[in-house]
Scaffold this motif. Structure first.
Motif, mmCIF file in Angstrom:
data_model
loop_
_atom_site.group_PDB
_atom_site.id
_atom_site.type_symbol
_atom_site.label_atom_id
_atom_site.label_comp_id
_atom_site.label_asym_id
_atom_site.label_seq_id
_atom_site.Cartn_x
_atom_site.Cartn_y
_atom_site.Cartn_z
ATOM 1 N N MET A 49 0.835 -1.197 0.000
ATOM 2 C CA MET A 49 0.000 0.000 0.000
ATOM 3 C C MET A 49 0.866 1.243 0.000
ATOM 4 O O MET A 49 2.010 1.218 0.397
ATOM 5 C CB MET A 49 -0.821 0.049 1.289
ATOM 6 C CG MET A 49 -2.214 -0.520 1.210
ATOM 7 S SD MET A 49 -3.243 0.011 -0.123
ATOM 8 C CE MET A 49 -3.697 -1.576 -0.771
ATOM 9 N N GLY A 50 0.264 2.292 -0.391
ATOM 10 C CA GLY A 50 0.963 3.556 -0.329
ATOM 11 C C GLY A 50 0.684 4.220 0.997
ATOM 12 O O GLY A 50 0.554 3.567 2.022
ATOM 13 N N THR A 51 0.566 5.504 0.999
ATOM 14 C CA THR A 51 0.290 6.221 2.232
ATOM 15 C C THR A 51 -1.180 6.048 2.575
ATOM 16 O O THR A 51 -1.974 5.613 1.753
ATOM 17 C CB THR A 51 0.589 7.713 2.055
ATOM 18 O OG1 THR A 51 -0.310 8.213 1.083
ATOM 19 C CG2 THR A 51 1.998 7.938 1.577
ATOM 20 N N THR A 75 9.069 -4.608 6.599
ATOM 21 C CA THR A 75 9.594 -4.394 5.247
ATOM 22 C C THR A 75 9.744 -2.911 4.937
ATOM 23 O O THR A 75 10.640 -2.522 4.181
ATOM 24 C CB THR A 75 8.690 -5.039 4.180
ATOM 25 O OG1 THR A 75 7.358 -4.518 4.305
ATOM 26 C CG2 THR A 75 8.674 -6.557 4.318
ATOM 27 N N HIS A 76 8.856 -2.080 5.494
ATOM 28 C CA HIS A 76 8.978 -0.629 5.318
ATOM 29 C C HIS A 76 8.053 0.078 6.294
ATOM 30 O O HIS A 76 7.319 -0.569 7.036
ATOM 31 C CB HIS A 76 8.720 -0.211 3.865
ATOM 32 C CG HIS A 76 7.345 -0.500 3.353
ATOM 33 N ND1 HIS A 76 6.864 -1.776 3.178
ATOM 34 C CD2 HIS A 76 6.333 0.326 2.984
ATOM 35 C CE1 HIS A 76 5.630 -1.728 2.701
ATOM 36 N NE2 HIS A 76 5.271 -0.455 2.582
ATOM 37 N N ALA A 77 8.083 1.407 6.274
ATOM 38 C CA ALA A 77 7.467 2.189 7.356
ATOM 39 C C ALA A 77 6.038 2.618 7.084
ATOM 40 O O ALA A 77 5.531 3.512 7.758
ATOM 41 C CB ALA A 77 8.335 3.414 7.665
ATOM 42 N N HIS A 78 5.358 2.026 6.128
ATOM 43 C CA HIS A 78 3.937 2.328 5.975
ATOM 44 C C HIS A 78 3.148 1.625 7.073
ATOM 45 O O HIS A 78 3.418 0.470 7.402
ATOM 46 C CB HIS A 78 3.440 1.918 4.586
ATOM 47 C CG HIS A 78 3.933 2.844 3.506
ATOM 48 N ND1 HIS A 78 4.108 2.446 2.206
ATOM 49 C CD2 HIS A 78 4.302 4.155 3.562
ATOM 50 C CE1 HIS A 78 4.546 3.475 1.490
ATOM 51 N NE2 HIS A 78 4.679 4.522 2.287
ATOM 52 N N TYR A 79 2.138 2.333 7.586
ATOM 53 C CA TYR A 79 1.468 1.911 8.821
ATOM 54 C C TYR A 79 0.968 0.473 8.785
ATOM 55 O O TYR A 79 1.006 -0.232 9.797
ATOM 56 C CB TYR A 79 0.285 2.846 9.099
ATOM 57 C CG TYR A 79 -0.913 2.595 8.196
ATOM 58 C CD1 TYR A 79 -0.924 3.049 6.887
ATOM 59 C CD2 TYR A 79 -1.996 1.858 8.655
ATOM 60 C CE1 TYR A 79 -1.992 2.773 6.053
ATOM 61 C CE2 TYR A 79 -3.072 1.588 7.829
ATOM 62 C CZ TYR A 79 -3.059 2.044 6.525
ATOM 63 O OH TYR A 79 -4.112 1.761 5.700
ATOM 64 N N ASP A 80 0.501 0.015 7.620
ATOM 65 C CA ASP A 80 -0.116 -1.312 7.567
ATOM 66 C C ASP A 80 0.912 -2.433 7.723
ATOM 67 O O ASP A 80 0.543 -3.595 7.881
ATOM 68 C CB ASP A 80 -0.936 -1.486 6.277
ATOM 69 C CG ASP A 80 -0.233 -0.987 5.022
ATOM 70 O OD1 ASP A 80 0.567 -0.032 5.111
ATOM 71 O OD2 ASP A 80 -0.488 -1.556 3.945
ATOM 72 N N HIS A 81 2.193 -2.096 7.689
ATOM 73 C CA HIS A 81 3.262 -3.079 7.832
ATOM 74 C C HIS A 81 3.958 -3.011 9.190
ATOM 75 O O HIS A 81 4.774 -3.879 9.495
ATOM 76 C CB HIS A 81 4.294 -2.902 6.715
ATOM 77 C CG HIS A 81 3.683 -3.031 5.348
ATOM 78 N ND1 HIS A 81 3.702 -4.210 4.635
ATOM 79 C CD2 HIS A 81 2.971 -2.137 4.604
ATOM 80 C CE1 HIS A 81 3.049 -4.036 3.484
ATOM 81 N NE2 HIS A 81 2.591 -2.789 3.450
ATOM 82 N N CYS A 82 3.659 -1.968 9.975
ATOM 83 C CA CYS A 82 4.463 -1.795 11.198
ATOM 84 C C CYS A 82 3.736 -1.222 12.408
ATOM 85 O O CYS A 82 4.302 -1.202 13.493
ATOM 86 C CB CYS A 82 5.683 -0.938 10.895
ATOM 87 S SG CYS A 82 5.291 0.696 10.275
ATOM 88 N N GLY A 93 12.857 1.957 -4.193
ATOM 89 C CA GLY A 93 11.771 1.500 -5.056
ATOM 90 C C GLY A 93 10.434 2.021 -4.570
ATOM 91 O O GLY A 93 10.082 3.176 -4.814
ATOM 92 N N HIS A 94 9.680 1.192 -3.859
ATOM 93 C CA HIS A 94 8.396 1.615 -3.293
ATOM 94 C C HIS A 94 8.612 2.729 -2.264
ATOM 95 O O HIS A 94 7.785 3.624 -2.109
ATOM 96 C CB HIS A 94 7.720 0.394 -2.671
ATOM 97 C CG HIS A 94 6.473 0.685 -1.915
ATOM 98 N ND1 HIS A 94 5.324 1.143 -2.519
ATOM 99 C CD2 HIS A 94 6.185 0.589 -0.592
ATOM 100 C CE1 HIS A 94 4.385 1.315 -1.598
ATOM 101 N NE2 HIS A 94 4.876 0.990 -0.423
ATOM 102 N N THR A 95 9.739 2.646 -1.523
ATOM 103 C CA THR A 95 10.192 3.715 -0.627
ATOM 104 C C THR A 95 11.717 3.773 -0.772
ATOM 105 O O THR A 95 12.282 3.107 -1.635
ATOM 106 C CB THR A 95 9.852 3.399 0.858
ATOM 107 O OG1 THR A 95 10.630 2.266 1.271
ATOM 108 C CG2 THR A 95 8.365 3.080 1.049
ATOM 109 N N GLY A 116 7.626 -7.383 0.373
ATOM 110 C CA GLY A 116 6.909 -6.186 0.810
ATOM 111 C C GLY A 116 6.204 -5.547 -0.372
ATOM 112 O O GLY A 116 5.778 -6.227 -1.315
ATOM 113 N N ASP A 117 6.108 -4.230 -0.365
ATOM 114 C CA ASP A 117 5.373 -3.543 -1.429
ATOM 115 C C ASP A 117 6.238 -3.230 -2.646
ATOM 116 O O ASP A 117 5.802 -2.502 -3.550
ATOM 117 C CB ASP A 117 4.735 -2.259 -0.883
ATOM 118 C CG ASP A 117 3.569 -2.556 0.063
ATOM 119 O OD1 ASP A 117 3.252 -3.755 0.260
ATOM 120 O OD2 ASP A 117 2.995 -1.607 0.610
ATOM 121 N N LEU A 118 7.449 -3.800 -2.711
ATOM 122 C CA LEU A 118 8.231 -3.703 -3.955
ATOM 123 C C LEU A 118 7.516 -4.420 -5.093
ATOM 124 O O LEU A 118 7.754 -4.129 -6.266
ATOM 125 C CB LEU A 118 9.626 -4.300 -3.768
ATOM 126 C CG LEU A 118 10.618 -3.434 -2.996
ATOM 127 C CD1 LEU A 118 11.861 -4.236 -2.647
ATOM 128 C CD2 LEU A 118 10.989 -2.184 -3.800
HETATM 129 ZN ZN LIG Z 1 3.674 0.422 1.360
#
Ligand SMILES: [Zn+2]
Length: 290
Positions: free
Chosen positions: A1-3, A78-85, A166-168, A185-187
């Motif tokens: 997901m994005g933001t 995998t990255h700092a978007h809320y749905d992952h962390c 990439g995605h971030t 992740g979202d890559l």
């Molecule tokens: Zn994401």
């Protein structure tokens, strides 16, 4: 997901199902956002990949993990978007790994992400969920890895991989070489376009190709995206190709010196990406030009 500016398609405490994609390698698919979390079970430790969107979601994931393994748990975001962390609070007894850029990104944008999600949930009459997100403590990852790093789980080794932006600017992938699985992740996105809000559209394809070329990637035929169905190597190669072609066309337009969002988005047409995705990618390409 994005933001969190993107729609949040939660319908409450949603359904989730585990699938064992290789021996001891599990993917938990959630109805909300079609989010995938991972579990790689070792003899001494097991690795949890991503923690969902708020504390109660994380706790529910932890309980589900405990039905599979009683080993010590380590976690990677995998990255700092809320749905992952944002579910990290449920795993505070564990070592939580991420790229330094993820820790920094979460420190910088965590409260903003929270507010966007809460506003969206309130605007769509999901007060109960909004409260859950409001009450969630944002727990930063604190084991930070900037380059490929092996983790010994006992009897098997996983590799945390940083292949570029990439995605971030801080996406970590997780290779499980003995199982032919890579968590990306979202890559990689299945069922939706690659999310561009925080992306590096001109660098994304080389990052994917670098993952495909790593020893664990060359052998892998199960690629687990952050959202959607598990895909094969060909799917990832095709997405890399799509992003590479978009970047090539953007480069041509940027070379004219009169590039704008419209001309860039126009140049990207015909690749199977939506107009919204192309415009977001164009905005990012222009922002990052210098
Ligand atoms: Zn994401």
């Amino acid at each position: 997901m994005g933001t969190p500016a993107q729609p949040v398609d939660w319908t409450g405490m949603s359904e989730a199902t585990w699938r064992e994609v290789a021996p001891g390698v599990h993917v938990r698919r959630h109805d909300e956002l079609k989010l995938n979390c991972g579990l790689v079970v070792g003899e001494e430790r097991s690795l949890v990949i991503d923690t969902r969107s708020f504390h109660a979601h994380g706790r529910e994931l932890l309980e589900a993990v405990r039905e599979i393994t009683g080993t010590e748990l380590v976690v990677v975001n995998t990255h700092a978007h809320y749905d992952h962390c944002f579910g990290n609070a449920a795993f505070r007894d564990s070592q939580i790994y991420a790229h330094p850029g993820a820790a920094e990104g979460l420190r910088r944008t965590g409260e903003h992400q929270r507010q966007q999600v809460v506003d969206h949930l309130r605007a769509t009459d999901r007060e109960h969920l909004a409260e859950q997100v409001e009450e969630t403590e944002i727990v930063l990852p604190f084991y930070l890895v900037e380059q490929d790093t092996e983790l010994d789980l006992g009897g098997r080794t996983v590799e945390l991989q940083y292949a570029g932006r990439g995605h971030t600017d801080h996406d970590l992938a997780v290779g499980v070489p003995d199982a032919g699985v890579v968590f990306v992740g979202d890559l990689v996105e299945e069922g939706a376009d690659p999310a561009m809000e925080d992306a590096f559209p001109m660098e994304w394809a080389p990052t994917l190709r670098s993952l495909l070329e790593r020893p664990s990637g060359v052998l892998a035929d199960s690629w687990v995206p952050g959202h959607g169905h598990v895909v094969d190597r060909t799917f990832v190669e095709t997405q890399a190709e799509q992003l590479a072609t978009m970047a090539e066309r953007f480069t041509e337009v940027l070379g004219t010196g009169i590039a704008g969002v419209d001309s860039l988005a126009n140049a990207g047409r015909g690749l199977g990406l939506t107009e919204d995705t192309l415009r977001l990618a164009a905005v990012r390409a222009l922002e990052l030009r210098h």
